[in-house]
Design an enzyme around this catalytic site. Structure first.
Site, PDB file in Angstrom:
ATOM      1  N   SER A 136      16.978  23.477  24.915  1.00 52.44           N
ATOM      2  CA  SER A 136      16.849  24.697  25.721  1.00 52.44           C
ATOM      3  C   SER A 136      17.960  25.674  25.318  1.00 52.44           C
ATOM      4  O   SER A 136      18.903  25.302  24.611  1.00 52.44           O
ATOM      5  CB  SER A 136      16.971  24.361  27.205  1.00 52.44           C
ATOM      6  OG  SER A 136      18.313  23.974  27.496  1.00 52.44           O
ATOM      7  N   ASP A 155      13.177  25.187  23.370  1.00 48.71           N
ATOM      8  CA  ASP A 155      12.423  25.040  24.617  1.00 48.71           C
ATOM      9  C   ASP A 155      12.662  26.283  25.489  1.00 48.71           C
ATOM     10  O   ASP A 155      13.813  26.682  25.701  1.00 48.71           O
ATOM     11  CB  ASP A 155      12.966  23.782  25.319  1.00 48.71           C
ATOM     12  CG  ASP A 155      12.113  23.327  26.471  1.00 48.71           C
ATOM     13  OD1 ASP A 155      10.923  23.667  26.515  1.00 48.71           O
ATOM     14  OD2 ASP A 155      12.650  22.587  27.335  1.00 48.71           O
ATOM     15  N   SER A 157       7.804  14.699  33.567  1.00 48.20           N
ATOM     16  CA  SER A 157       8.554  13.477  33.892  1.00 48.20           C
ATOM     17  C   SER A 157       7.865  12.719  35.019  1.00 48.20           C
ATOM     18  O   SER A 157       7.242  13.314  35.895  1.00 48.20           O
ATOM     19  CB  SER A 157       9.988  13.827  34.302  1.00 48.20           C
ATOM     20  OG  SER A 157      10.789  14.012  33.144  1.00 48.20           O
TER      21      SER A 157
HETATM   22  O1  G3H Z   1      12.524  23.141  31.189  1.00 44.19           O
HETATM   23  C1  G3H Z   1      13.710  22.925  31.301  1.00 44.19           C
HETATM   24  C2  G3H Z   1      14.331  21.788  30.584  1.00 44.19           C
HETATM   25  O2  G3H Z   1      14.332  20.631  31.369  1.00 44.19           O
HETATM   26  C3  G3H Z   1      15.696  22.165  30.094  1.00 44.19           C
HETATM   27  O3  G3H Z   1      16.579  22.287  31.154  1.00 44.19           O
HETATM   28  O4  G3H Z   1      17.594  24.565  30.820  1.00 44.19           O
HETATM   29  O5  G3H Z   1      18.742  22.768  32.181  1.00 44.19           O
HETATM   30  O6  G3H Z   1      18.600  22.577  29.694  1.00 44.19           O
HETATM   31  P1  G3H Z   1      17.973  23.109  30.957  1.00 44.19           P
HETATM   32  P1  13P Z   2      10.704  17.573  33.291  1.00 44.48           P
HETATM   33  O1  13P Z   2      11.706  18.257  34.157  1.00 44.48           O
HETATM   34  O2  13P Z   2       9.519  17.102  34.090  1.00 44.48           O
HETATM   35  O3  13P Z   2      11.282  16.478  32.472  1.00 44.48           O
HETATM   36  O4  13P Z   2      10.118  18.673  32.264  1.00 44.48           O
HETATM   37  C1  13P Z   2      10.844  19.019  31.120  1.00 44.48           C
HETATM   38  C2  13P Z   2      10.287  20.211  30.429  1.00 44.48           C
HETATM   39  O5  13P Z   2       9.190  20.681  30.661  1.00 44.48           O
HETATM   40  C3  13P Z   2      11.135  20.829  29.401  1.00 44.48           C
HETATM   41  O6  13P Z   2      10.588  22.001  28.912  1.00 44.48           O
HETATM   42 ZN    ZN Z   3       9.488  23.170  30.319  1.00 43.06          ZN
END
Ligand code: G3H
Ligand code: 13P
Ligand code: ZN
Length: 324
Positions: free
Chosen positions: A60, A97, A229
């Site tokens: 991300s 991401d 998840s």
């Molecule tokens: O969709 C979000 C992912 O789980 C990444 O999360 O932006 O806290 O790294 P983050």
């Molecule tokens: P979860 O929070 O369900 O693991 O999803 C992760 C996700 O979509 C990252 O882009």
């Molecule tokens: Zn996502």
């Protein structure tokens, strides 16, 4: 110091095009595991090498600033070599991401990413189309693949949060895909980010009927499932038994994910389950051995727990084992 752009090909990475084509045909999904640090990366590569699964290493915007873009580039090259060293050279994609701007996508492409997501799902439809198309036009010059998103997931995506799902409207997908030229499409069918996907008493179902309608309209087109998840309850219990406070954490059932993986869904995003597995292992060690202060003594077990979780997903949910 001026940074020299690097192509993902020099790092030994691949884009997602062929992987998705094979996954759609074969009725399985490729794991897209988020990572931020060395132990998570080690666990992902060990799990994928051991099961001979292709893998999407997902980063991300926040993870990229946490880990550092230069280090990430070298870690990605190292991941490819590490898998080969373990005896199974698996195809590795480095994917952005939830990219939130054209500039971020360009920067990632220049620092070795082989795939980017441009998430314009919060924008009005025409603006989402225009932004996504701009990223696709740029990325394709470098043979980098692009994921777009239609529909809004409930929960938190980086800084943006939404209280309710806006399901993907199947009648928009053909237009979006043809106007933007995206290589894959993330959809909203009731999954959400984080560990609290449903309220107690709610029916924890996703809208597989919307997925089927999307598939009917764009047959064979690679679909991506975010927020996938499962929130394993044994991990939540371990966390809570060792001082954690996760109340009513509920995820997507593995049965539903298996059905999705067997359809046009060819990329399944998993981050929160990894966070839970790491946290459970670390809390357990620190609680049971309060005298311990060598990080390897708690990050090592966390890495083992992650590897076990990732192997379980590949073998029992996604079906990507043996597809490398
Ligand atoms: O969709 C979000 C992912 O789980 C990444 O999360 O932006 O806290 O790294 P983050
Ligand atoms: P979860 O929070 O369900 O693991 O999803 C992760 C996700 O979509 C990252 O882009
Ligand atoms: Zn996502």
């Amino acid at each position: 110091m001026e940074k020299m752009p690097v192509s993902y090909k020099e790092l030994g990475l691949v884009n997602s095009r062929d992987l998705f084509a094979k996954a759609v045909k074969g009725g399985y999904a490729i794991p897209a595991y988020n990572f931020n640090n060395l132990e998570q990366l080690q666990a992902i590569i060990m799990a994928c090498a051991e099961t001979a699964s292709p893998v999407i290493l997902q980063v991300s915007k926040g993870a990229r600033s946490y880990a550092n873009a230069t280090l990430l580039k070298h870690l990605a090259r190292g991941a490819v070599e590490f898998a080969a060293e373990l005896g199974t050279p698996v195809p590795v994609v480095l994917h952005l991401d939830h990219g939130d701007s054209f500039e971020l996508c360009c920067d990632c492409i220049a620092s070795g990413f082989s795939s980017v997501m441009i998430d314009g799902s919060h924008l009005p439809y025409e603006e989402n189309v225009a932004l996504t198309r701009k990223v696709v036009e740029y990325a394709h010059k470098f043979d980098v693949t692009v994921e777009g998103e239609l529909g809004v997931l409930a929960g938190i995506e980086d800084e943006v949060s939404s209280a309710h799902h806006t399901y993907t409207q199947p009648e928009e997908v053909e237009d979006f895909v043809s106007k933007t030229g995206v290589d894959s499409l993330a959809i909203s069918i009731g999954t959400s980010h984080g560990a609290f996907k449903f309220k107690p008493g709610e029916d924890p179902k996703i809208r597989l009927d919307i997925l089927a309608e999307i598939e009917r309209r764009i047959p064979g087109f690679p679909i991506v499932l975010h927020g996938a998840s499962s929130v394993p309850q044994d991990l939540v219990e371990t966390i809570n038994a060792h001082g954690g406070k996760l109340k009513d954490a509920i995820g997507i059932s593995e049965d539903q994910l298996r059905l999705a993986a067997g359809s046009a869904v060819c990329k399944i995003n998993i981050d929160s389950d990894g966070r839970l597995a790491m946290t459970a292992a670390i809390r357990k060690v620190l609680d049971e051995k309060p005298e311990e202060f060598d990080p390897r003594k708690y990050l090592g077990p966390a890495r083992d727990a992650l590897k076990k979780l990732y192997i379980h997903k590949i073998m029992n949910v996604l079906g990507s084992n043996g597809k490398a």
